[in-house]
Write an enzyme that holds these catalytic residues in place. Sequence first.
Site, PDB file in Angstrom:
ATOM      1  N   ASP A 169      -2.356  -5.946  -7.266  1.00 46.90           N
ATOM      2  CA  ASP A 169      -3.086  -4.837  -6.667  1.00 46.90           C
ATOM      3  C   ASP A 169      -2.104  -4.098  -5.750  1.00 46.90           C
ATOM      4  OD1 ASP A 169      -5.008  -3.012  -5.903  1.00 46.90           O
ATOM      5  OD2 ASP A 169      -6.567  -4.500  -5.562  1.00 46.90           O
TER       6      ASP A 169
HETATM    7  C1  NOJ Z   1      -6.727  -0.998  -4.646  1.00 45.52           C
HETATM    8  C2  NOJ Z   1      -7.947  -1.454  -5.405  1.00 45.52           C
HETATM    9  O1  NOJ Z   1      -8.310  -2.764  -4.988  1.00 45.52           O
HETATM   10  C3  NOJ Z   1      -7.752  -1.456  -6.895  1.00 45.52           C
HETATM   11  O2  NOJ Z   1      -8.963  -1.798  -7.514  1.00 45.52           O
HETATM   12  C4  NOJ Z   1      -7.258  -0.114  -7.341  1.00 45.52           C
HETATM   13  O3  NOJ Z   1      -7.169  -0.072  -8.737  1.00 45.52           O
HETATM   14  C5  NOJ Z   1      -5.912   0.137  -6.684  1.00 45.52           C
HETATM   15  N1  NOJ Z   1      -6.083   0.149  -5.251  1.00 45.52           N
HETATM   16  C6  NOJ Z   1      -5.265   1.447  -7.124  1.00 45.52           C
HETATM   17  O4  NOJ Z   1      -5.901   2.505  -6.555  1.00 45.52           O
END
Ligand code: NOJ
Length: 746
Positions: free
Chosen positions: A278
């Site tokens: 993530d």
């Molecule tokens: C953080 C989020 O937890 C995730 O789900 C998302 O895809 C990413 N940021 C990218 O924006």
Amino acid sequence: MYGAVANDAVTVGSAERVQTGTAGIEERIAELLGQMTLAEKVGQMCQVNVGDSYIHDYLAEALKAGRVGSVLNEVSVDVVNELQRLAVEESRLGIPLLVGRDVIHGFRTVMPIPFAQAASWNPGVVRDGARVAAAEARRSGVNWTFAPMIDIARDPRWGRIAESLGEDPYLASVLGSAMVEGFQGDNLSGPGAIAACGKHFVGYGAAESGRDYATTNVPENEMRNVYLRPFGAAVDAGVATLMTSFSDIDGVPATANRRLVRDVLRGEWGFDGFVVSDWDSIRQLCIHGLTADDEGAAFEAARAGVDMEMHGDAYANHLERLVEAGRIDPGIIDTAAGNILRIKFRLGLFDNPYTDPDNVPNPLDAANTAKQAALESAVLLTNEHDVLPLDRGRLASLAVVGPLADAPRDQLGTWIFDGDPNLSITPLAAIETLLGDDVSIRHVPALATTRSRDVSGFDDAVSAAAAADAVLLFLGEEAILSGEAHSRADIGLPGAQAELVRQVREAGKPVVAVIMAGRPLTLANVVDNVDAILFTGHPGTMGGPAIADLVFGRASPAGKLPATFPRMVGQVPIYYAQKNTGKPPTPETVVMIDDIDPGADQLSTGLTAYHLDAGYTPLFAFGHGLSYTSFCYENIRCSRTELRLGNSLTISAELTNTGERAAVEVAQLYVRDLVGSVTRPVRELKGFCRVHLEPGESKTVEFALHTDDLAFYGRDNGYAAEPGEFYAWIGGSSAAELMTAFRIVE
Ligand code: NOJ
């Protein structure tokens, strides 16, 4: 195949383009890896945020040097094509880019939030919504979405429940797989297909007290029987990528969790796509306190099997050195880069990395798809005296009250980076169009936002209600109250909305509440003050027309709750598939402290698992949802009452539409395994089907059940069905009472 290039020599733009097709991809990956330097392999493992439609010099240089495998957050097709050109035409080996974006429930056209889509219990709705989103995103050059989110969500305080497919592993597995199919199509290299990403691997939804990013503690048996299941299903459905969770799981943050990522996902399941971290979650291993520095974080994540780093620079700065120092096996880097290249080949990017928006056909009509999704996502929670549908022929005037009646942005919900509020048709606009001049409509927002406590608009609302034949109240949560990092500790209607309901009620007119929200809310104080509640989640671009059709009976609601609605927040976590405990409550054992004059001795008789002030039942059960007609389930039967392991049986019941309208019912099958080597849930969803019935019509609903469908991870985490006795229920919610039994014998 490729331009012959010595190890470190740079031959810009000379690489012969590789042709794809599924055959031979592994050979091509091996061949390409053979030509790549360590730096280029690590480059594939790095993702860079673009985000402002401008290609900074450092990014252009990194692309030319083959140090970037993916970019995210760029949706200008011209900029994306230029990024691809830099990667493909100006780098040594010409490897195209993955272009990632959070396309969660639509792109320009916004479908209902995933939690609402889950209320449709219709994989077709979810699949079609994702197909539309994929095509719209593909036209912008995006070839990879970070969806579906298939975290099991059993805590409505958690803001990301909005993005989830609910509390149940079976429902989330079926719908999550449908979303993968919608994004990816039959063939990843098809014109409107994009790679999907199942997230967040794994257990993210179990955040303590629903605080986003908080610690999760999930024992291995529950992890396997509940949280991992939708991920296994997504892998079976061919999901191209998975994303690790931000959270600490049993002391080892998911992004460093070798046991889960390498052993379970790769080792046990044979996943051959790639795993992305993530956002910056590799460097966050230091903040978690797992590693002292970024080098340690890169080491842990790479060894765990995280193939690509989203946004951070731990891989870029440290991986090469870790390999050269002999701390990381070069095979780990080859595998990671190979996994990423595999998805690029499957997407057909080596054949054509560029996007011509005119060559991405519309798979479906976007607005109709969004409207159908919103129609099927609405759940009728209550409907006293059949107040709904409203009969427009008998209405002269209507009061449309509340902060969400005409809120084009808020009806779209969370995660709509690219959603266009100008496309939204609000309930107010749709009702005005539908009713034309026949009915006089008075619109009073009453509150500026759902959080507002300024009640100065209430008098106006009450007088509009008093002057109308009926009141439609549009309440709930504005979009900003759910989603990532937007958890709430109080999940009642925010602001002064409950007071608005109370005052409007006093006008003495029929009151219908339409609730738009990103989570299950505690609605006990609303239920008693309105005649009907329609829960729509955030219904998306076409929410207005769908709601208008439902309220005025042009369609009948058929949605069913994908998560339990508690009476009080203190009941959380409350979900239908709970364990029985050694002291299960029954109506006889429950004495409530607000029952008339319970003596202290009475209170002490109820030594079972419940709350003195809330009991043990939820306000609305998982699977609940009414219709404008009524349904009757009877004659439940098992095709056999005993079967051996490896065999199937059929469980059926007669379903009759006993009301006066044609409608769809979602019939649900629940099973309980009475005795297991580990304790089993009191009920588990094992099947569902949507049945359309004309008034008076009956159909037999049948569910085929193989003993494999009853398998679970037992005491030693072996996966098998166990002989013994089972109960089965068929009905319209998880509280179904029509029951039968069967037995598996050795
Ligand atoms: C953080 C989020 O937890 C995730 O789900 C998302 O895809 C990413 N940021 C990218 O924006």
